[in-house]
Design an enzyme around this catalytic site. Structure first.
Site, PDB file in Angstrom:
ATOM      1  N   THR A 174      32.589  37.394  36.112  1.00 38.38           N
ATOM      2  CA  THR A 174      31.336  37.054  36.542  1.00 38.38           C
ATOM      3  C   THR A 174      31.167  37.844  37.661  1.00 38.38           C
ATOM      4  O   THR A 174      32.002  37.693  38.596  1.00 38.38           O
ATOM      5  CB  THR A 174      30.934  35.655  36.812  1.00 38.38           C
ATOM      6  OG1 THR A 174      31.577  34.746  35.697  1.00 38.38           O
ATOM      7  CG2 THR A 174      29.883  35.266  37.463  1.00 38.38           C
ATOM      8  N   ARG A 216      27.682  27.159  24.479  1.00 37.04           N
ATOM      9  CA  ARG A 216      28.824  27.139  25.445  1.00 37.04           C
ATOM     10  C   ARG A 216      28.214  27.505  26.942  1.00 37.04           C
ATOM     11  O   ARG A 216      27.835  28.654  27.150  1.00 37.04           O
ATOM     12  CB  ARG A 216      30.118  27.409  25.053  1.00 37.04           C
ATOM     13  CG  ARG A 216      31.087  27.518  26.248  1.00 37.04           C
ATOM     14  CD  ARG A 216      31.156  28.713  27.258  1.00 37.04           C
ATOM     15  NE  ARG A 216      32.328  28.701  28.106  1.00 37.04           N
ATOM     16  CZ  ARG A 216      32.529  29.297  29.086  1.00 37.04           C
ATOM     17  NH1 ARG A 216      31.698  30.083  29.610  1.00 37.04           N
ATOM     18  NH2 ARG A 216      33.535  29.448  29.982  1.00 37.04           N
ATOM     19  N   GLY A 231      29.414  27.969  30.921  1.00 38.65           N
ATOM     20  CA  GLY A 231      30.563  27.816  31.994  1.00 38.65           C
ATOM     21  C   GLY A 231      30.083  27.480  33.315  1.00 38.65           C
ATOM     22  O   GLY A 231      28.910  26.812  33.465  1.00 38.65           O
ATOM     23  N   ASP A 232      30.781  27.624  34.170  1.00 37.05           N
ATOM     24  CA  ASP A 232      30.798  27.131  35.845  1.00 37.05           C
ATOM     25  C   ASP A 232      29.278  28.110  36.327  1.00 37.05           C
ATOM     26  O   ASP A 232      28.873  27.459  37.402  1.00 37.05           O
ATOM     27  CB  ASP A 232      31.721  27.243  36.774  1.00 37.05           C
ATOM     28  CG  ASP A 232      32.330  28.886  36.685  1.00 37.05           C
ATOM     29  OD1 ASP A 232      32.333  29.279  35.378  1.00 37.05           O
ATOM     30  OD2 ASP A 232      32.288  29.282  37.661  1.00 37.05           O
ATOM     31  N   THR A 259      34.802  32.602  39.881  1.00 33.03           N
ATOM     32  CA  THR A 259      34.987  33.267  38.597  1.00 33.03           C
ATOM     33  C   THR A 259      36.057  33.139  38.002  1.00 33.03           C
ATOM     34  O   THR A 259      37.271  32.826  38.801  1.00 33.03           O
ATOM     35  CB  THR A 259      34.733  35.016  38.704  1.00 33.03           C
ATOM     36  OG1 THR A 259      34.875  35.541  37.370  1.00 33.03           O
ATOM     37  CG2 THR A 259      35.744  35.428  39.869  1.00 33.03           C
ATOM     38  N   GLY A 260      36.265  33.085  36.649  1.00 33.38           N
ATOM     39  CA  GLY A 260      37.532  32.709  35.974  1.00 33.38           C
ATOM     40  C   GLY A 260      37.161  31.499  34.923  1.00 33.38           C
ATOM     41  O   GLY A 260      35.837  31.559  34.385  1.00 33.38           O
TER      42      GLY A 260
HETATM   43  N1  ASP Z   1      33.221  31.721  34.827  1.00 35.45           N
HETATM   44  C1  ASP Z   1      32.929  32.509  33.727  1.00 35.45           C
HETATM   45  C2  ASP Z   1      32.436  31.426  32.550  1.00 35.45           C
HETATM   46  O1  ASP Z   1      33.349  30.562  32.586  1.00 35.45           O
HETATM   47  C3  ASP Z   1      33.628  33.583  33.282  1.00 35.45           C
HETATM   48  C4  ASP Z   1      34.316  34.576  34.286  1.00 35.45           C
HETATM   49  O2  ASP Z   1      33.927  34.550  35.482  1.00 35.45           O
HETATM   50  O3  ASP Z   1      35.457  35.236  33.734  1.00 35.45           O
HETATM   51  O4  ASP Z   1      31.610  31.606  32.037  1.00 35.45           O
END
Ligand code: ASP
Length: 304
Positions: A149, A177, A179-180, A200-201
């Site tokens: 992200t 779906r 995410g955060d 991010t993650g």
């Molecule tokens: N945080 C993002 C999500 O879960 C993905 C990412 O940052 O790699 O959608």
């Protein structure tokens, strides 16, 4: 004194442009929007905006958010298609007393009404990768497999502080779906009196610790951005490990009201870019094993 920080190497050029805006007396909002649009428009970055890798059904669903640290207002879109610059939609939604976070069709309708450019976000390359993935028998969902992200935090000379996020989410995610990244307190938070943070993650893990709110709370109680990032991440990693889980894949950035910045990660290495009193540079936070997530920002290199 202006300052700016962003996630991953892909943010570097955008951050350079954004920081130049700040140095010329521009606003944190314009710096963040410019920097994130630069990443969204680049088809080579396959986890954000145009060229983002599709969900399991071959469509690209976008998540983005914007928070103004001076008003505590936020705006965001989630699971929306075909909005060329999701960050612009998120910014326009910020400040609305109601309906500030729009999903799917509602977000798309809003973008069209606002006159924002729409486009098919898929490229030949991203569709080819999706088709190839469909052939695989054992598909693994991994936040860091070509997936990141872009998060940006900026502080301007007028004392305004903004955080923005934009992503196409996990490659091969289930349609719908989220995410955060568009979720306040998890993917981002900003209170100009104390600071801002973004993550991010793997969103499913980041949300369990409300990581960004936790980091800003720690800064409010006196922690430096680096300490706050490390402590918040460490606590979540500790909980995960005590539940018999692995550390997970999570990285965070933060900036305080003085423009000092920090980062932490569970990865071996997490690149980010930042600038304060000097030209933007790339740095690396380094993670550790089993609960020792995070370390301070050693410089990675000066040029992209
Ligand atoms: N945080 C993002 C999500 O879960 C993905 C990412 O940052 O790699 O959608």
């Amino acid at each position: 004194m202006p300052a700016m920080i962003g996630t991953w190497q892909m943010c570097f050029e955008g951050l350079q442009e954004g920081y130049a805006i700040l140095q010329n007396g521009g606003t944190a909002g314009d710096a963040v929007q410019t920097a994130i649009m630069r990443v969204e428009d680049n088809a080579d970055y396959n986890s954000v905006g145009f060229g983002g890798l599709p969900a399991a059904d071959g469509r690209v669903y976008l998540d983005a958010a914007w928070m103004d640290g001076n008003t505590l207002h936020m705006g965001g879109i989630m699971s929306a298609e075909n909005i060329r610059n999701p960050i612009r939609a998120a910014r326009l939604l910020c400040g609305r007393e109601t309906n500030c976070l729009l999903a799917g069709r509602g977000a798309e309708r809003f973008a069209v009404e606002q006159g924002l450019p729409m486009r098919d976000m898929r490229t030949e390359k991203s569709l080819a990768q999706w088709r190839e993935e469909l052939q695989k028998a054992n598909r693994q969902m991994d936040a860091y497999r070509e997936h990141d992200t872009v998060c940006m935090i900026a502080l301007d000379d007028h004392g305004s502080m903004i955080v923005g996020t934009s992503t196409s989410g996990l490659f091969m995610k289930e349609p719908g779906r989220v995410g955060d990244s568009p979720i306040i307190g998890s993917g981002f938070y900003c209170d100009a009196r104390f600071g801002a943070a973004a993550a991010t993650g793997l969103g499913e893990d980041i949300m369990r610790g409300c990581l960004s709110y936790e980091i800003v709370s720690l800064m409010k109680r006196g922690a430096s951005p680096d300490e706050a990032c490390q402590q918040a991440l460490y606590e979540l990693v500790k909980s995960k490990v005590s539940l018999g889980e692995d550390e997970g894949s999570m990285s965070v950035i933060a900036m305080n009201a003085q423009g000092q910045y920090g980062a932490a990660t569970t990865l071996r290495i997490f690149p980010f870019a930042a600038a304060k009193n000097a030209q933007p540079r790339l740095y690396a936070a380094r993670g550790g094993k089993a609960g020792h997530a995070a370390s301070s920002a050693a410089e990675l290199k000066n040029e992209p």
